[in-house]
Design an enzyme around this catalytic site. Structure first.
Site, PDB file in Angstrom:
ATOM      1  N   ASP A 124     -10.445  -5.907   3.012  1.00 61.43           N
ATOM      2  CA  ASP A 124      -9.059  -6.099   2.671  1.00 61.43           C
ATOM      3  C   ASP A 124      -8.946  -7.765   2.717  1.00 61.43           C
ATOM      4  O   ASP A 124      -8.292  -8.662   2.445  1.00 61.43           O
ATOM      5  CB  ASP A 124      -8.020  -5.932   3.402  1.00 61.43           C
ATOM      6  CG  ASP A 124      -7.339  -4.769   2.680  1.00 61.43           C
ATOM      7  OD1 ASP A 124      -7.336  -4.017   2.261  1.00 61.43           O
ATOM      8  OD2 ASP A 124      -7.291  -3.579   3.535  1.00 61.43           O
TER       9      ASP A 124
ATOM     10  N   ASP B 281       0.860  -1.342  -0.354  1.00 59.77           N
ATOM     11  CA  ASP B 281       0.439  -0.102   0.227  1.00 59.77           C
ATOM     12  C   ASP B 281       0.685   1.173   0.107  1.00 59.77           C
ATOM     13  O   ASP B 281       1.899   1.364   0.829  1.00 59.77           O
ATOM     14  CB  ASP B 281      -0.994  -0.412   0.993  1.00 59.77           C
ATOM     15  CG  ASP B 281      -1.803  -0.576   0.753  1.00 59.77           C
ATOM     16  OD1 ASP B 281      -2.624  -0.369   0.215  1.00 59.77           O
ATOM     17  OD2 ASP B 281      -2.735  -1.838   1.852  1.00 59.77           O
TER      18      ASP B 281
ATOM     19  N   ASP C 297      -7.292  24.268  10.490  1.00 57.89           N
ATOM     20  CA  ASP C 297      -6.853  22.275  10.009  1.00 57.89           C
ATOM     21  C   ASP C 297      -6.807  21.706  10.406  1.00 57.89           C
ATOM     22  O   ASP C 297      -4.990  21.969  11.016  1.00 57.89           O
ATOM     23  CB  ASP C 297      -6.647  23.388   8.622  1.00 57.89           C
ATOM     24  CG  ASP C 297      -6.893  21.438   7.677  1.00 57.89           C
ATOM     25  OD1 ASP C 297      -7.697  20.211   8.211  1.00 57.89           O
ATOM     26  OD2 ASP C 297      -6.784  21.519   6.337  1.00 57.89           O
TER      27      ASP C 297
END
Lengths: 698, 554
Positions: A537, A317, A354
């Site tokens: 997964d 990944d 943020d």
């Protein structure tokens, strides 16, 4: 991101640091362990246990036979000494296995402490009842509050809690477990530190994760792997060959006028059969699993470890494995007419609200590049903060009649147009350039009395972990192809793939794409390894030949994979492959060594047996051993001692470096083949020198 | 010309000729076995035996066909000998005794051609040409068929089918062995070998004695005797007889015939598995062992320290003056390492250590280059074992040509390598233990033991040559050696075909940089070391008590 991969809460940020903290001291061989394992080694003398290793079983039979002969002829000191050394040979073999198991036992004890009897608060129709943890059934709902030990494996169905999983992972920082999503799995034996959760039990008592861990590290659940079985067949057939050679030797010897005593024949047989590898084979297998445990990886079967050595395709990944978990602000690209500092200031201002890592990285870049001090949200008067949300995909601030926004290109462009502003082509071009280079463009815009306009672009970049390029190059030399899996679009994926040096990539990957890729690779005969943690997964994890589930993942993922990484560090897949290879190499190297040893033993024993009948055969006594008895004894002693000498190697595994198969073979044949040919000549001669000092032998 | 130079030239010429033929013959054989078309004669044969040449056989079916065909061969040969006196062309010889008839039938069907009889004084022309010579062709073709089945096991993926035995048998006989044997027979006749159907002729020799000379189809039988690595001579003296092997040229031609198919089979293997380099690695291992044997025996014979030997320029006892020590050594090594067993000199007379080398050439399992077909499959099984050990050392579970060597493959390979050592050792031990060994010996001491060891090694490995002093025509040895020959031939075939079936069913693993390269010199070295060590360790004690005890005493 479409795949569910995220950075687990306590994934080490330092990319180079991939060694896990070992839960127990280990890795190096502790000589004291030999002594402590003696009782276990003696217990393993039980013929029913010995029969599992055909080679050592033959040695045990030989030991019994020589002992019986010694008892019937008590005056024959030679018979006694040979019998004693044959017993020692068996004992040393058992010792090797016991030491390997002993290291697992220490770990199992640590785990057992976590598995102390718990009392569960089971939810019933009427409310709650207290039952022993062992009475829980699958599907039961139990309540756990701060201070409770979770009584069994399950999924959180209600609430959120911080949980101390150090009993299993060795990691002391607590982790968050919450209902729904991919962080819902809890493990029996772990402790709730705060808040309250309701857990649905998913494992039967005795079959929980911790039970399986204990069985695995103790070796109780150990089954012989296919390669181990194949090797055992080879060893057994060699044993049969040598048995034939020795048994049929007697009629030949009688003809030659040199009938041999049974003691000598038994000694010859034991020296010839591959005792070295026969003695160490099971220790090598246990130690291989153990090396994984040292790195906080649990393999559910030895077969998985073996498969790891064979892996030809690694699916990695992108996020968290190849790149650092989050994209980071890399540079500010202002539109013409705007200063870089102005853009930086606006970007910082709009990112203060943020809290995402991306947002924080903008603040950090503004500070490091432009010296802009971080402003606390309270520092501006009359400011109206707009926090980042997944819906608006923007954050910003409204203050002093000025609105500043930062966010996804599309969202900010729309915001500007809504306010009558224009988005110039230059901005679009800059954003495209950023995207093509693998980055993510964020727009910074402002709306004030001069109208709404874009100030510039923030280049968010995926930061490839340090050292990954070299790692992938190593893997390529080992013949392993790396494929990066990412939810990014193809353009971005391609750029990152090129930067990281992976062989291939799968962009905009869905779990179905991933599954299809695995099946495609497997159809070509390749073995595939992957990591995963999400429920979606799970099918791919089950399909892959080596599926490493992250411990932070869902229980479905952990069930599907054949390994669990307690550190939840996806980069470790590379180490797992290396451990698999090291295990196989150790087996092959010691087999070669063991067989090569026989040449010298023949040169010691055959002249000793027949030089009296045929003096010409004394010319084979190239080691110039002092007497026939001393020669035979020296060979037997060497044969026994070499087992002990190689225990550390069997436990540690032979040195492994990622080089091509050719170079590896050349090196190992040099060390273990030629070494195995020469070493016993030296060893037997040295032992003979010592033995011949004993009065009455030399 | 010095004898050493002559030896070197002779071996060089032989190697050059073999190298020249290697590619075209190997490729041709690959095409024969891969072909789809049937000639008219072949179709007629298939109809006659009721076989469908296009039907794929799984390994049990293939094995059943091999065994059924061979059993029929044994029965036919047995009856032919037992009824010899009542059949035509018997030359007046009596029927062969039951144990000797069994021994001979087993021997020729098993491609061993051990002869406990003297051809010219026991076998009529019908038995020789209609029985034994026919088996010379078909038993060789059976070996090649089994080798091809194993190659297909490596080459094919995810199928259980290994081809069709009847097609492989017929093609091997008609398209490979027959044409080659025909050419070889003509060449031998040109060299002076005889070919006729005349009966026994009596001639008076210079010393005034009467000698009976039996004629027959000698050249044709000689051709297939060598080409099919059979070894059963028309005459007892075998290739030392001037009717069979008239000159130095015919001698070299015969050695070439022994080696040509076995050395070309690896090319066929390489072609059929799609990588000729794999074939080169195998042929290099074969050639390396063979050449080492040739050099060792030639040197040992030339350097024999005896007074008589030094005067004669080498150990000439038991050797033909026509060929000398070099050509005899070359022939001896080639015949023992090809499972042929024809001889142009008496191996019994070789020096102790050279006798040991000849023995060892058989003990490694007749694989360097071995018999037609059987040499290749034996070598490939050893390659499987070598790959298993070496493959582990590169950190992968072992694979050969992309096929995994798992428990099943290992079990079959292990059984294969167990068979012949078990037969040799138990056979020799039984003979020695029961006193049957000693009573058949001509010599005493270690050499006597070598005779017995040689007989059982030769029979079990389907070689057929003998240490000539050994009196083999007894009930015990005829039976025991007959069993050794049959079991030594057909048990390994069972394991090879099962292995082929298991490999053919697998899906191949693609090669990568992490794969053990089996087409490199390094692997050839590993393979040779593996062969030498496995055989060496198995037979070291028995070799020590025979050839080594004798040879080292000199």
């Amino acid at each position: 991101m479409i795949t569910q991969t995220r950075t687990p809460p306590h994934t080490p940020v330092d990319p180079v640091r991939n060694e896990a903290r070992p839960r127990v001291a280990g890795g190096l061989f502790d000589p004291g362990q030999l002594l402590r394992s003696v009782p276990d080694a003696v217990r393993k003398l039980d013929p029913r246990v010995m029969a599992k290793s055909p080679v050592m079983f033959v040695v045990e039979v030989g030991s019994v036979l020589t002992t019986v002969l010694a008892v019937t002829d008590p005056g024959d000191w030679f018979g006694w000494v040979i019998a004693a050394w044959l017993w020692l040979t068996v004992l040393f073999a058992n010792l090797a296995e016991a030491v390997a198991e002993g290291r697992g036992k220490a770990q199992a004890d640590t785990l057992r402490q976590a598995k102390t009897d718990t009392v569960a608060r089971r939810r019933t129709a009427a409310g709650e009842e207290r039952v022993p943890g062992t009475d829980l059934r699958v599907g039961d709902l139990v309540v756990c509050e701060a201070g409770d030990v979770i009584p069994g494996d399950g999924d959180v169905v209600e609430g959120v809690a911080s949980v101390d999983e150090s009993a299993i992972t060795g990691e002391s920082a607590p982790v968050i477990r919450e209902s729904g999503g991919d962080r819902s799995a809890v493990t029996g034996g772990t402790k709730v530190l705060s808040d309250r959760v309701v857990v649905r039990i998913t494992a039967k008592p005795g079959e929980t994760f911790i039970d399986r861990m204990i069985a695995l590290v103790e070796g109780a659940a150990r089954q012989k792997t296919p390669n181990e079985i194949a090797l055992n067949i080879l060893l057994a057939s060699l044993t049969v060959v040598f048995l034939l050679a020795v048994v049929t030797l007697q009629p030949f010897a009688v003809y030659a006028g040199a009938e041999q005593s049974l003691v000598v024949l038994a000694a010859l047989l034991v020296c010839l059969i591959p005792t070295t590898i026969g003695a160490l084979l099971s220790a090598i297998g246990i130690a291989g699993m153990d090396r994984l445990v040292q790195r906080n990886v649990l393999a559910m079967s030895g077969r998985a470890v073996e498969a790891a050595g064979d892996v030809s395709t690694l699916l990695l990944d992108k996020t968290g494995t190849i790149t650092l978990g989050n994209r980071q602000a890399h540079e500010f690209l202002p539109v013409p007419g705007t200063g870089e500092a102005e853009l930086a200031d606006a970007a910082q201002l709009s990112s203060l609200a943020d809290e995402t890592p991306e947002g924080r990285s903008i603040v950090v870049l503004a500070k490091s590049r432009y010296g802009l001090r971080e402003r606390e949200p309270g520092a501006l008067a009359h400011a109206d903060w707009v926090p980042f949300t997944a819906q608006t995909r923007m954050s910003g601030v409204d203050a002093d009649g000025r609105q500043v926004r930062k966010g996804a290109a599309g969202a900010v462009a729309a915001w500007v147009r809504e306010r009558g502003g224009e988005v110039p082509d230059a901005v679009r071009d800059t954003a495209d350039t950023v995207a093509e280079s693998g980055g993510t463009p964020l727009l910074v815009a402002v709306a004030d009395d001069r109208g709404a306009r874009v100030l510039g672009v923030v280049h968010l970049k995926d930061v490839v972990k340090e050292g990954m390029r070299e790692r992938f190059a190593e893997l390529r030399r080992m013949g392993i192809r790396t494929v990066m899996i990412t939810g990014d679009n193809a353009k971005t994926a391609k750029a990152i793939a090129a930067e990281a040096g992976v062989d291939d990539f799968l962009a905009e990957a869905t779990p179905e794409d991933k599954m299809a890729l695995i099946k495609r690779e497997q159809a070509g005969g390749k073995l595939v390894a992957m990591t995963g943690d999400g429920t979606n997964d799970a099918p791919a994890l089950a399909q892959a030949d080596v599926g490493v589930a992250m411990n932070t993942g869902t229980s479905a993922a952990k069930e599907a994979g054949n390994m669990v990484d307690l550190d939840s560090n996806p980069t470790k897949l590379i180490e797992i492959v290396e451990i698999g290879k090291q295990l196989l190499i150790t087996r092959g190297a010691l087999t070669t060594f063991s067989i090569a040893n026989d040449v010298a033993k023949y040169f010691a024993i055959i002249p000793a047996m027949f030089a009296a009948a045929y003096p010409s055969l004394d010319r084979l006594n190239i080691m110039q051993l002092s007497s026939p008895e001393s020669a035979i004894l020296s060979a037997v002693v060497f044969n026994a001692l070499v087992i002990v000498a190689l225990v550390p190697l069997a436990l540690r595994g032979v040195r492994y470096r990622p080089v091509s198969a050719d170079r590896m073979l050349r090196r190992n044949i040099g060390v273990y083949g030629l070494g195995g040919l020469v070493a016993p000549f030296v060893g037997i001669k040295l032992i003979d020198l010592v033995v011949s000092l004993i009065p009455g032998i030399g | 010309m010095s004898p050493i130079l002559a030896d070197v030239l002779q071996v060089s010429a032989l190697v050059a000729a073999l190298a020249l033929v290697h590619r075209p013959l190997g490729d041709y054989m690959a095409r024969v076995y891969a072909g789809k078309k049937h000639s008219r004669v072949e179709r007629w044969i298939y109809r006659a035996v009721g076989a469908d040449p296009d039907a794929g056989m799984r390994w049990p079916a293939y094995l059943r066909a091999v065994l059924a065909f061979s059993l029929a061969g044994v029965l036919f040969l047995y009856l032919l000998q037992r009824l010899q006196d009542r059949l035509p062309l018997s030359l007046g010889f009596a029927a062969i005794s039951p144990d000797q008839a069994f021994n001979t039938a087993a021997s020729f069907v098993a491609n061993t051609n051990w002869q406990s009889y003297s051809g010219e004084s026991a076998m009529g022309q019908l038995a020789q040409t209609g029985g034994l010579a026919v088996q010379n062709f078909v038993s060789a073709a059976v070996g090649m068929a089994v080798a091809v089945a194993l190659i297909r096991g490596f080459a094919r993926a995810r199928t259980g089918e290994l081809g069709n035995f009847w097609a492989d048998l017929v093609r091997g006989t008609l398209r490979i062995l027959l044409p080659m044997a025909a050419v070889a027979a003509v060449l031998l006749i040109a060299c002076g070998a005889i070919q006729n159907f005349s009966g026994t002729q009596s001639v008076t020799t210079v010393t005034g004695q009467t000698q009976h000379l039996t004629g027959g189809a000698v050249a044709s039988q000689e051709a297939i005797k060598d080409l099919g690595t059979n070894g059963g001579g028309y005459y007892n003296a075998n290739s030392a007889h001037p009717f069979e092997n008239p000159s130095g040229i015919s001698n070299l031609l015969e050695i070439f015939l022994l080696l040509v198919i076995p050395f070309a089979m690896p090319r066929t293997f390489g072609r059929m598995v799609g990588s000729v380099r794999q074939g080169y690695a195998v042929v290099a291992a074969m050639a390396g062992i063979w050449l080492a044997g040739v050099v060792a025996v030639t040197w040992l014979e030339a350097a024999h320290p005896g007074t008589a030997a030094q005067l004669a320029g080498g150990a000439m006892e038991g050797k033909e003056q026509r060929f000398g020590e070099g050509a005899s050594s070359l022939f001896a090594v080639s015949t023992t390492m090809t499972s042929t067993g024809s001889v142009n000199s008496f191996h019994d007379s070789f020096s102790g250590l050279s006798g040991g080398v000849l023995l060892f050439g058989m003990m490694i399992g007749e694989i360097a280059p071995g018999g037609v077909g059987s040499g290749l499959y034996g070598m490939l099984v050893m390659a499987v074992v070598a790959v298993f050990i070496a493959g582990l050392m590169v950190g992968r579970t072992p694979e050969y040509l992309g096929k995994k060597i798992g428990p099943r493959e290992m079990k079959l390979a292990a059984c294969y390598i167990l068979v012949t050592p078990a037969l040799v050792l138990t056979g020799t031990a039984l003979a020695m233990g029961t006193g049957n060994g000693e009573s058949s010996m001509t010599n005493t001491g270690p050499h006597g033991f070598s005779e017995v060891l040689y007989a059982y090694t030769s029979a079990s490995n389907n070689n057929g040559s003998a240490f000539a002093g050994f009196a083999a025509n007894t009930g015990f040895h005829n039976t025991a050696l007959g069993l050794c020959m049959l079991l030594g031939r057909f048990l390994p075939m069972v394991f090879v075909l099962a292995l082929a079936g298991s490999l053919a069913g697998q899906r191949p693993v693609p090669a990568s940089a992490g794969t053990l390269r089996t087409d490199k010199p390094l692997f050839t070295g590993v393979l040779v070391a593996c062969i030498a060590i496995v055989a060496g360790l198995t037979f070291f004690p028995s070799l020590a008590l025979g050839p080594l005890a004798e040879g080292l005493a000199a």
